[in-house]
Design a protein around this motif. Structure first.
Motif, short mmCIF file in Angstrom:
data_model
loop_
_atom_site.label_atom_id
_atom_site.label_comp_id
_atom_site.label_asym_id
_atom_site.label_seq_id
_atom_site.Cartn_x
_atom_site.Cartn_y
_atom_site.Cartn_z
N GLU A 1 -11.38 -5.00 4.27
CA GLU A 1 -11.54 -3.88 3.34
C GLU A 1 -10.38 -3.80 2.35
O GLU A 1 -10.56 -3.41 1.20
CB GLU A 1 -11.63 -2.55 4.10
N GLN A 2 -9.19 -4.16 2.81
CA GLN A 2 -7.99 -4.13 1.97
C GLN A 2 -7.88 -5.37 1.09
O GLN A 2 -6.95 -5.49 0.30
CB GLN A 2 -6.73 -4.01 2.85
N GLY A 3 -8.77 -6.33 1.27
CA GLY A 3 -8.74 -7.55 0.47
C GLY A 3 -7.69 -8.54 0.93
O GLY A 3 -7.27 -9.42 0.16
N ILE A 4 -7.27 -8.44 2.18
CA ILE A 4 -6.29 -9.36 2.74
C ILE A 4 -7.02 -10.44 3.54
O ILE A 4 -7.82 -10.13 4.41
CB ILE A 4 -5.27 -8.61 3.63
N LYS A 5 -6.76 -11.69 3.21
CA LYS A 5 -7.38 -12.81 3.91
C LYS A 5 -6.61 -13.14 5.18
O LYS A 5 -5.42 -12.85 5.27
CB LYS A 5 -7.43 -14.03 3.00
N PHE B 1 -9.19 -6.34 12.06
CA PHE B 1 -9.63 -7.41 11.16
C PHE B 1 -10.62 -6.89 10.12
O PHE B 1 -10.59 -7.33 8.97
CB PHE B 1 -10.21 -8.59 11.95
N ALA B 2 -11.48 -5.97 10.50
CA ALA B 2 -12.42 -5.37 9.54
C ALA B 2 -11.64 -4.59 8.47
O ALA B 2 -11.96 -4.66 7.27
CB ALA B 2 -13.40 -4.45 10.26
N ASP B 3 -10.60 -3.87 8.90
CA ASP B 3 -9.76 -3.13 7.95
C ASP B 3 -9.03 -4.07 6.99
O ASP B 3 -8.87 -3.77 5.82
CB ASP B 3 -8.74 -2.26 8.69
N GLN C 1 0.42 -4.30 2.05
CA GLN C 1 0.08 -4.05 0.65
C GLN C 1 1.36 -3.88 -0.18
O GLN C 1 1.46 -4.44 -1.28
CB GLN C 1 -0.80 -2.79 0.53
N GLU C 2 2.33 -3.12 0.32
CA GLU C 2 3.60 -2.91 -0.38
C GLU C 2 4.31 -4.23 -0.65
O GLU C 2 4.93 -4.41 -1.68
CB GLU C 2 4.54 -2.02 0.44
N ARG C 3 4.24 -5.14 0.31
CA ARG C 3 4.92 -6.43 0.19
C ARG C 3 4.08 -7.45 -0.57
O ARG C 3 4.47 -8.59 -0.69
CB ARG C 3 5.27 -6.97 1.58
N ARG C 4 2.93 -7.01 -1.05
CA ARG C 4 2.00 -7.88 -1.81
C ARG C 4 1.54 -9.09 -1.00
O ARG C 4 1.43 -10.20 -1.53
CB ARG C 4 2.62 -8.29 -3.13
#
Length: 171
Positions: A58-62, A53-55, A22-25
């Protein structure tokens, strides 16, 4: 040599801190299959990997599996995780990495590559300017060609600090 150096080195996929991504976008992950997500030649997933993978979702990372392996196995694991998969990728060639970014709708600066091999995953990701994460192989059982390359990889990685889940580096 810079093309062979990962940005992060961790014990396992589950040790990659999502907060760091997340920090590294980072919005997309290109992830190797064999000895990264599951043992070489197997299609079963452990509970920790499924939860990781579920997490991610949740974080919106593909995420997209990219493997040099055959299509039936890649499809089976990708379907189980609910993500796309690209087989017979020809890593470290750029084509499959670009294809994965197109599927996820990401650019190189917002995409990370995760894998257990320096000469396929890390080299391929670094050639496109992506953030690269090397994981230790899940199991020592693997393709014979990979086993031979491990000797060279050990030379390259022996001085890299390993980062744990909390972001602490260990020799």
């Amino acid at each position: 040599m810079k093309l062979l150096q990962p940005d992060l080195y961790v014990r396992s996929l589950c040790d990659i801190p999502l907060a760091l991504l997340q920090e590294r976008r980072i919005r997309g992950l290109i992830i190797d299959l064999d000895n990264t997500v599951t043992e070489w030649g197997r299609a079963t997933l452990d509970r920790g990997v499924r939860q990781w993978f579920a997490d991610l979702k949740e974080q919106g990372i593909k995420a997209c599996l990219v493997s040099n392996n055959r299509s039936s196995r890649v499809k089976k694991v990708a379907d189980a995780l609910g993500i796309p998969g690209i087989s017979r990728a020809g890593k470290p060639r750029r084509r499959a990495f670009r294809q994965a970014m197109a599927v996820m709708g990401t650019e190189a600066g917002g995409t990370a590559v995760i894998g257990d091999q320096v000469f396929t995953d890390i080299l391929g990701g670094n050639r496109l300017g992506m953030y690269t994460i090397l994981v230790m192989p899940i199991n020592s059982r693997e393709f014979i060609g990979t086993r031979m390359m491990r000797h060279v990889e050990r030379f390259l990685t022996r001085r890299l600090p390993v980062t744990d889940f909390n972001g602490n580096k260990h020799p």
